[in-house]
Design a protein around this motif. Structure first.
Motif, PDB file in Angstrom:
ATOM      1  N   ILE A  60       2.374  24.057   7.337  1.00 49.34           N
ATOM      2  CA  ILE A  60       2.975  23.974   8.673  1.00 49.34           C
ATOM      3  C   ILE A  60       1.897  23.973   9.745  1.00 49.34           C
ATOM      4  O   ILE A  60       1.945  23.197  10.702  1.00 49.34           O
ATOM      5  N   ASP A  61       0.893  24.837   9.583  1.00 48.84           N
ATOM      6  CA  ASP A  61      -0.191  24.889  10.563  1.00 48.84           C
ATOM      7  C   ASP A  61      -1.000  23.595  10.569  1.00 48.84           C
ATOM      8  O   ASP A  61      -1.451  23.136  11.618  1.00 48.84           O
ATOM      9  N   LEU A  62      -1.215  23.013   9.390  1.00 42.00           N
ATOM     10  CA  LEU A  62      -2.000  21.774   9.305  1.00 42.00           C
ATOM     11  C   LEU A  62      -1.277  20.615   9.982  1.00 42.00           C
ATOM     12  O   LEU A  62      -1.879  19.859  10.757  1.00 42.00           O
ATOM     13  N   ILE A  63       0.009  20.479   9.709  1.00 38.10           N
ATOM     14  CA  ILE A  63       0.781  19.387  10.321  1.00 38.10           C
ATOM     15  C   ILE A  63       1.049  19.673  11.794  1.00 38.10           C
ATOM     16  O   ILE A  63       1.035  18.770  12.630  1.00 38.10           O
ATOM     17  N   GLY A  64       1.281  20.944  12.108  1.00 39.29           N
ATOM     18  CA  GLY A  64       1.586  21.338  13.482  1.00 39.29           C
ATOM     19  C   GLY A  64       3.069  21.563  13.647  1.00 39.29           C
ATOM     20  O   GLY A  64       3.870  20.651  13.408  1.00 39.29           O
ATOM     21  N   ILE A  65       3.463  22.771  14.039  1.00 44.33           N
ATOM     22  CA  ILE A  65       4.881  23.097  14.189  1.00 44.33           C
ATOM     23  C   ILE A  65       5.555  22.170  15.196  1.00 44.33           C
ATOM     24  O   ILE A  65       6.738  21.847  15.072  1.00 44.33           O
ATOM     25  N   GLU A  66       4.778  21.672  16.176  1.00 41.57           N
ATOM     26  CA  GLU A  66       5.354  20.780  17.182  1.00 41.57           C
ATOM     27  C   GLU A  66       5.718  19.415  16.604  1.00 41.57           C
ATOM     28  O   GLU A  66       6.475  18.650  17.215  1.00 41.57           O
ATOM     29  N   ASN A  67       5.206  19.081  15.406  1.00 38.10           N
ATOM     30  CA  ASN A  67       5.499  17.803  14.760  1.00 38.10           C
ATOM     31  C   ASN A  67       6.578  17.921  13.695  1.00 38.10           C
ATOM     32  O   ASN A  67       6.884  16.936  13.010  1.00 38.10           O
ATOM     33  N   LEU A  68       7.147  19.113  13.551  1.00 38.38           N
ATOM     34  CA  LEU A  68       8.120  19.372  12.505  1.00 38.38           C
ATOM     35  C   LEU A  68       9.443  19.848  13.088  1.00 38.38           C
ATOM     36  O   LEU A  68       9.505  20.247  14.248  1.00 38.38           O
ATOM     37  N   THR A  69      10.482  19.818  12.254  1.00 30.50           N
ATOM     38  CA  THR A  69      11.775  20.346  12.674  1.00 30.50           C
ATOM     39  C   THR A  69      11.938  21.804  12.262  1.00 30.50           C
ATOM     40  O   THR A  69      12.998  22.395  12.511  1.00 30.50           O
ATOM     41  N   ASN A  70      10.938  22.381  11.624  1.00 29.72           N
ATOM     42  CA  ASN A  70      10.981  23.812  11.291  1.00 29.72           C
ATOM     43  C   ASN A  70      11.152  24.625  12.565  1.00 29.72           C
ATOM     44  O   ASN A  70      10.515  24.350  13.585  1.00 29.72           O
ATOM     45  N   ARG A  71      11.993  25.627  12.502  1.00 26.79           N
ATOM     46  CA  ARG A  71      12.220  26.469  13.674  1.00 26.79           C
ATOM     47  C   ARG A  71      11.108  27.490  13.859  1.00 26.79           C
ATOM     48  O   ARG A  71      10.858  27.952  14.974  1.00 26.79           O
ATOM     49  N   GLN A  72      10.464  27.885  12.753  1.00 26.35           N
ATOM     50  CA  GLN A  72       9.435  28.911  12.820  1.00 26.35           C
ATOM     51  C   GLN A  72       8.218  28.484  12.024  1.00 26.35           C
ATOM     52  O   GLN A  72       8.314  27.671  11.104  1.00 26.35           O
ATOM     53  N   ARG A  73       7.084  29.049  12.402  1.00 23.04           N
ATOM     54  CA  ARG A  73       5.887  28.870  11.596  1.00 23.04           C
ATOM     55  C   ARG A  73       6.056  29.641  10.295  1.00 23.04           C
ATOM     56  O   ARG A  73       6.974  30.432  10.141  1.00 23.04           O
TER      57      ARG A  73
END
Length: 251
Positions: free
Chosen positions: A87-100
């Motif tokens: 998640i950190d590598l891709i970036g939370i801002e680029n994902l639909t994940n709600r949390q890190r």
């Protein structure tokens, strides 16, 4: 695409980390961890969230998301760490994940000098404290990739403090996991929400009536050299959950 793993595959996989990607752009949009057939459950999810909307958008194009296993054969703790790193590598801002990822503030992406300071820092000796200090532990708000502004905002509010004592403090030390991250010179203590903050939780007006925030600046270099990147563990006895600690200097 298959709808589930065989029993033999499930036994071999153990815990795993998986990635959902858009079939047209190949861009990941969700990272998760699980075991068994957890990876397929999102395809039937009826929740109202960004992840489901993205999956439904792909289905509306007559396609299905690409689903890939990033790592498998893991125990649960390792799976949590791999998920957080992905998640950190891709970036939370680029994902639909709600949390890190779980414990990403501990094991996630971190600049090398900060990581070294976390594990090799020297102890802050109580006898070396010559200023009136307020330690503020920000364990629940901290992330490894915080900007200086985000760290400042996480430190400056909103806290239950004795306002008379707070106004006698020379410096506020921001603490995470026992380590002093930054030192601030407060200019003024104000009722909570008296000033604007960028951080999202600052927009919630509930439960701050008896709390305070400070405004100030990063302390001068000599002060930072004395306190920053040092362990404050001696000031917090085991079991002490209070985020605020006053230490009155020996001047």
């Amino acid at each position: 695409m298959i709808k589930g793993f065989s029993h033999k595959t499930i036994e071999a996989l153990g815990y795993y980390v998986y990635v959902y990607s858009d079939p047209d752009t190949r861009r990941p949009f969700y990272v998760g961890k699980g075991k068994g057939n957890r990876v397929f459950n999102h395809m039937d999810d009826q929740s109202e969230n960004e992840k489901v909307r993205k999956i439904n958008d792909i289905k509306a194009r007559g396609k299905e998301p690409n689903i890939e296993i990033l790592a498998h054969g893991l125990d649960e703790e390792t799976a949590f760490k791999v998920e957080a790193a992905a998640i950190d590598l891709i970036g939370i801002e680029n994902l639909t994940n709600r949390q890190r990822g779980h414990e990403s503030s501990v094991y996630g992406k971190i600049e090398v000098s900060t990581l070294d300071a976390r594990y090799s820092h020297e102890e802050l000796d109580p006898n070396d404290v010559t200023d009136n200090i307020m330690f503020i532990r920000i364990n629940k708000l901290y992330r490894n990739d915080m900007t200086p502004l985000e760290l400042y905002e996480a430190t400056r509010g909103y806290w239950k403090v004795n306002i008379e004592q707070a106004r006698k403090v020379d410096y506020v030390l921001s603490v995470y996991d026992g380590m002093v991250l930054e030192a601030y010179a407060p200019a003024e203590w104000l009722p909570a929400k008296a000033t604007f903050m960028e951080r999202k939780d600052s927009r919630d007006a509930e439960g701050v009536a008896d709390r305070y925030e400070f405004v100030g600046r990063i302390a001068d270099v000599p002060v930072r050299k004395k306190y920053v990147d040092k362990s404050a563990s001696l000031f917090f006895p085991p079991g002490n959950a209070n985020p605020i600690k006053y230490v009155w200097g020996k001047k």
